[in-house]
Design a protein around this motif. Structure first.
Motif, short mmCIF file in Angstrom:
data_model
loop_
_atom_site.label_atom_id
_atom_site.label_comp_id
_atom_site.label_asym_id
_atom_site.label_seq_id
_atom_site.Cartn_x
_atom_site.Cartn_y
_atom_site.Cartn_z
N LEU A 231 8.99 -29.43 42.54
CA LEU A 231 7.71 -29.56 42.97
C LEU A 231 6.37 -28.63 42.45
O LEU A 231 4.93 -28.78 42.81
N PRO A 232 6.80 -27.53 41.86
CA PRO A 232 5.84 -26.62 41.14
C PRO A 232 4.98 -27.47 40.01
O PRO A 232 3.71 -28.20 39.75
N VAL A 233 6.35 -28.92 39.23
CA VAL A 233 5.26 -29.46 39.03
C VAL A 233 4.55 -30.59 38.93
O VAL A 233 3.46 -30.44 38.34
N LEU A 234 4.68 -31.33 40.68
CA LEU A 234 3.77 -32.15 41.47
C LEU A 234 2.43 -31.09 41.61
O LEU A 234 1.54 -31.63 41.70
N LEU A 235 2.77 -29.64 41.99
CA LEU A 235 1.40 -29.21 42.72
C LEU A 235 0.79 -28.68 40.73
O LEU A 235 -0.95 -29.45 40.74
N ILE A 236 1.49 -28.54 39.84
CA ILE A 236 0.56 -28.56 38.38
C ILE A 236 -0.23 -29.53 38.55
O ILE A 236 -1.30 -30.15 37.38
N MET A 237 0.06 -31.38 38.71
CA MET A 237 0.05 -32.95 38.40
C MET A 237 -1.78 -33.09 39.52
O MET A 237 -2.27 -33.86 38.74
N VAL A 238 -2.02 -32.26 40.72
CA VAL A 238 -2.63 -32.49 41.31
C VAL A 238 -3.58 -30.95 41.19
O VAL A 238 -4.90 -31.21 41.37
N SER A 239 -3.01 -30.27 40.10
CA SER A 239 -4.19 -28.94 39.94
C SER A 239 -5.41 -28.79 39.65
O SER A 239 -6.39 -28.30 39.87
N ILE A 265 9.98 -24.24 49.48
CA ILE A 265 10.22 -25.44 50.42
C ILE A 265 11.68 -25.69 50.48
O ILE A 265 12.23 -26.64 50.74
N ARG A 266 11.60 -26.70 48.70
CA ARG A 266 12.68 -26.78 48.23
C ARG A 266 13.98 -26.09 48.11
O ARG A 266 15.39 -27.44 49.43
N HIS A 267 14.13 -25.49 48.23
CA HIS A 267 15.17 -24.56 48.82
C HIS A 267 15.66 -24.67 50.72
O HIS A 267 16.63 -24.42 50.88
N TYR A 268 14.59 -24.29 51.43
CA TYR A 268 14.49 -24.40 52.91
C TYR A 268 15.09 -26.83 53.27
O TYR A 268 16.29 -26.42 53.54
N HIS A 278 17.80 -22.75 57.92
CA HIS A 278 17.25 -21.13 58.21
C HIS A 278 15.53 -21.29 58.53
O HIS A 278 14.72 -21.44 57.08
N PRO A 279 14.87 -20.32 59.66
CA PRO A 279 13.33 -20.65 60.01
C PRO A 279 13.26 -19.67 58.94
O PRO A 279 11.36 -19.78 58.16
N GLY A 280 13.68 -18.40 58.92
CA GLY A 280 12.47 -17.99 57.86
C GLY A 280 12.46 -18.35 56.36
O GLY A 280 11.12 -17.84 55.72
N VAL A 281 12.87 -19.19 55.83
CA VAL A 281 12.82 -20.02 55.13
C VAL A 281 11.33 -20.36 54.47
O VAL A 281 10.50 -20.58 54.03
N VAL A 282 11.61 -20.73 56.03
CA VAL A 282 9.89 -21.88 55.92
C VAL A 282 8.72 -20.77 56.38
O VAL A 282 8.14 -21.00 55.50
N VAL A 283 8.62 -20.04 57.20
CA VAL A 283 8.04 -18.99 57.14
C VAL A 283 7.75 -17.36 55.83
O VAL A 283 6.55 -17.92 55.29
N LEU A 284 9.05 -17.79 54.47
CA LEU A 284 8.69 -17.42 53.54
C LEU A 284 7.96 -18.19 52.87
O LEU A 284 6.94 -17.72 51.79
N ALA A 285 7.95 -19.57 52.58
CA ALA A 285 7.76 -20.67 51.77
C ALA A 285 5.52 -20.40 52.28
O ALA A 285 4.54 -20.58 51.44
N ALA A 286 5.73 -20.04 53.24
CA ALA A 286 4.23 -20.20 54.48
C ALA A 286 3.64 -18.54 53.87
O ALA A 286 2.24 -18.81 53.87
N VAL A 287 4.16 -18.00 53.94
CA VAL A 287 3.78 -16.38 53.30
C VAL A 287 3.25 -16.33 52.05
O VAL A 287 2.27 -16.08 51.61
N PHE A 288 4.09 -17.31 50.80
CA PHE A 288 3.81 -16.81 49.83
C PHE A 288 2.47 -18.05 49.51
O PHE A 288 1.38 -17.72 48.91
N PHE A 289 2.58 -19.11 50.00
CA PHE A 289 1.57 -20.18 50.25
C PHE A 289 -0.30 -18.96 50.84
O PHE A 289 -1.34 -19.49 49.86
N ILE A 290 -0.06 -18.83 51.85
CA ILE A 290 -0.55 -18.24 52.78
C ILE A 290 -1.78 -16.99 51.77
O ILE A 290 -2.85 -15.99 51.62
#
Length: 394
Positions: A231-239, A265-268, A278-290
């Motif tokens: 997913l980080p590589v895909l991010l860089i491809m569109v960045s 997100i991949r870990h979730y 665990h929903p907490g992992v999704v929350v953590l991903a959102a925290v990182f993004f936001i």
């Protein structure tokens, strides 16, 4: 017939890169999902560690996994490798066609480091090759026995590389270089470890010997690493389509934050496949993004805006001096046969129409003119910003 081969070559390679990338990522995601959903065999065969029934496309499938290898080699064995190889080869070809061939426009930023084309390409290759040796060395070290600790250290290595590259190359090129480093590590995992180890297992079975279980364990570990790096590589491809990401003064930290969101997100999903979501992992991903989004906005600061009234004649003079050589009906720049992206500034109405894009590319991001080869000054960018802020009037 007027045929400009470079844009067509760019399109063909980019298309191939996307096609093979989808195939590689799809197979990677599928096999990680399969591995995480295997159940204990009800009627196990010697060496079988799990099985799974699934349905797709109107048919039922029965998958079985052997922890090391089956007792005898099957007549036909399918290998998953060319997706990875062609993804890397097409990606490197794109790097060469765009950033090496056009190094003075796309790779080098003389305001950061006055490199020659050869020097820039040499530094790029050194980072790509060196990144693999560092990664592989860490995997083979005692640190490699702990995936969590390894992940933290490898992330730190890539963060340091991102910091260095954003201070050497143009901002967009620096991001692509980080992606090339990660993508090379992923492809080399397949070429240097996973496939060779599988071939050793096949050779042992063919010779009637018991395969070394460590070979499969090592391959599984490298496959898991690839899964998290995807997913980080895909991010860089569109960045490169989003200047607010790569042109940020702290772009290396923005990349780190968004990459953490992707890894989380991949870990979730990996946990979900095991029934441990665990929903907490999704929350953590959102925290990182936001959190990264807010950090990027704050660290970007204020756009370059001058004071006082700016006349359209001043804006037109700046555009004519720095932009029309490429962005016109008949470009005079030797690198372009047609206006890039069809954007033209040889008409006052078109300058006004494309004002938001001018702000994004030349005011906020500093990425136009390419390589700043015409030497657009901060004062000129500020005048453009003020004209646009005042409504882009003629």
């Amino acid at each position: 017939m007027d045929l400009d081969i470079m844009p067509w070559l760019n399109l063909a390679i980019r298309w191939l890169h996307i096609i093979t990338g989808i195939a590689w990522i799809g197979s990677s995601f599928y096999f990680i999902w399969l591995d995480n959903n295997l159940e204990k065999p009800k009627d196990p065969k010697p060496g079988m560690s799990g099985e799974l029934w699934s349905v797709h496309g109107g048919g039922f499938y029965h998958q079985q996994k052997y922890a090391v290898a089956p007792e005898a080699m099957p007549e036909k064995l399918h290998w998953f490798k060319w997706e990875a190889y062609f993804t890397w080869m097409s990606g490197f070809a794109l790097l060469a066609v765009i950033y090496y061939y056009g190094a003075n426009l796309f790779l080098i930023d003389k305001a950061k480091m006055a490199l020659t084309q050869s020097e820039a390409i040499g530094i790029s290759l050194a980072f790509i090759i060196g990144g693999w040796f560092v990664y592989d060395g860490l995997c083979r070290s005692p640190l490699g026995r702990n995936n969590k600790a390894f992940g933290i250290v490898w992330f730190g290595v890539m963060l340091a590389a991102a910091y260095a590259l954003t201070h050497i190359f143009s901002d967009r090129a620096a991001f692509i270089q980080v992606g090339a480093m990660v993508g090379t590590a992923m492809a080399a995992n397949v070429f240097m470890v996973i496939i060779p180890n599988q071939k050793k297992v096949v050779a042992a079975l063919t010779a009637g010997e018991a395969p070394d279980p460590r070979l499969g364990q090592m391959g599984k570990q490298r496959s898991l690493h690839n899964n998290y790096m995807t997913l980080p590589v895909l991010l860089i491809m569109v960045s490169n389509h989003y200047p607010m990401v790569f042109s940020n003064p702290n772009n290396w930290l923005v990349l780190a934050g968004l990459s953490l969101a992707g890894i989380t997100i991949r870990h979730y999903f990996n946990l979900k496949h095991k029934g441990k979501a665990h929903p907490g992992v999704v929350v953590l991903a959102a925290v990182f993004f936001i959190g990264t989004m807010i950090f990027a906005a704050v660290s970007a600061g204020k756009s370059k805006v001058a004071t006082g009234d700016v006349q359209f004649s001043q804006v037109q003079a700046i555009i004519t001096k720095h932009c029309v050589m490429c962005h016109s009906a008949h470009p005079t720049h030797e690198g372009f046969e047609e206006a890039p992206m069809g954007v033209r500034f040889d008409d006052p109405a078109l300058i006004q129409q494309y004002a938001p894009r001018i702000k994004m590319q030349a005011v906020d991001a500093d990425i136009m003119p390419l390589g700043n080869e015409t030497g657009m000054t901060d004062e000129e960018r500020a005048l453009l910003g003020k004209w646009i802020a005042d409504g882009a009037k003629r």
